[in-house]
Design an enzyme around this catalytic site. Structure first.
Site, PDB file in Angstrom:
ATOM      1  N   HIS A  19       0.847  -1.208   0.000  1.00 49.08           N
ATOM      2  CA  HIS A  19       0.000   0.000   0.000  1.00 49.08           C
ATOM      3  C   HIS A  19       0.876   1.250   0.000  1.00 49.08           C
ATOM      4  CE1 HIS A  19      -3.107  -2.622   2.271  1.00 49.08           C
ATOM      5  NE2 HIS A  19      -3.611  -2.401   1.079  1.00 49.08           N
ATOM      6  N   LYS A  43     -17.582  -8.177   7.642  1.00 51.86           N
ATOM      7  CA  LYS A  43     -16.689  -8.959   8.509  1.00 51.86           C
ATOM      8  C   LYS A  43     -15.970  -8.024   9.482  1.00 51.86           C
ATOM      9  CE  LYS A  43     -13.698 -11.945   7.020  1.00 51.86           C
ATOM     10  NZ  LYS A  43     -12.804 -12.554   6.016  1.00 51.86           N
ATOM     11  N   ARG A  92      -1.899  -6.076  -8.411  1.00 53.05           N
ATOM     12  CA  ARG A  92      -0.650  -6.805  -8.162  1.00 53.05           C
ATOM     13  C   ARG A  92      -0.395  -7.847  -9.236  1.00 53.05           C
ATOM     14  NH1 ARG A  92      -2.884  -8.299  -2.380  1.00 53.05           N
ATOM     15  NH2 ARG A  92      -4.606  -8.493  -3.828  1.00 53.05           N
ATOM     16  N   SER A 130      -2.971  -7.709   2.957  1.00 53.68           N
ATOM     17  CA  SER A 130      -3.287  -7.517   4.378  1.00 53.68           C
ATOM     18  C   SER A 130      -3.786  -8.819   4.985  1.00 53.68           C
ATOM     19  CB  SER A 130      -4.355  -6.443   4.552  1.00 53.68           C
ATOM     20  OG  SER A 130      -3.896  -5.207   4.096  1.00 53.68           O
TER      21      SER A 130
END
Ligand code: PNS
Length: 160
Positions: A19, A43, A92, A130
């Site tokens: 990030h 979540k 990515r 993450s």
């Protein structure tokens, strides 16, 4: 020409070096880069929105044109409210593309004035997420080099 304001949205639970690499690249291109931390998720996140914002502020202090903020609800509404013209998202690998394209096109349908720009982080971070960082930290694995030192400390405190 007016200033180009961009929003880099995400969960940032927690912010990773991938990030940060993207923020550094975005800060070079845009006049003002707003890192938008999503508050409402189905979540439960590992870090609260306030904690995620705090860590992000600490690790982006070096860039005066980078702002860290929290948002709720629809991203395009937030982008409009902040008078931004661009949404920045990191890609990515090819596997990211399908979901990102779907979101970008849906956001375009909702708000045609806003452009999504995809940026690639350094190849060193192409396998970093993450989610994996959280998982590794929860099982006591090594996370050095994956997240900034301050995040490493917070993760260790959260998952003793
Ligand atoms: O870091 P993430 O979890 O990949 O970020 C996803 C995020 C926050 C960009 C996305 O979930 C989002 O924009 N959420 C806000 C709600 C919204 O606008 N949904 C419609 C997207 S087309």
């Amino acid at each position: 020409m007016s200033e180009i304001v961009a929003v880099y949205p995400g969960s940032f639970d927690p912010v990773t070096n991938g990030h940060l690499d993207l923020i550094a690249r975005g800060a070079k291109i845009f006049d003002h880069l707003i890192v938008g931390v999503l508050q409402n998720r189905e979540k439960a996140p590992l870090f609260s929105a306030a904690e995620r914002v705090e860590m992000l502020r600490e690790v982006t202090r070096q860039w005066p044109t980078v702002e860290v903020d929290v948002f709720d609800g629809l991203l395009v509404e937030y982008v409009r409210r902040r008078q931004a013209r661009v949404i920045v998202r990191g890609i990515r690998a090819v596997s990211d593309y399908e979901y990102e394209l779907q979101m970008a096109l849906m956001n375009r349908r909702l708000e045609p004035q806003v452009e999504t720009i995809f940026m690639m982080p350094d190849a060193r971070y192409s396998y970093l997420s993450s989610r994996l960082v959280r998982e590794i930290a929860q099982f006591g694995g090594r996370i050095e080099g994956l997240v900034p030192p301050v995040v490493e400390e917070r993760l260790r405190a959260k998952v003793p």
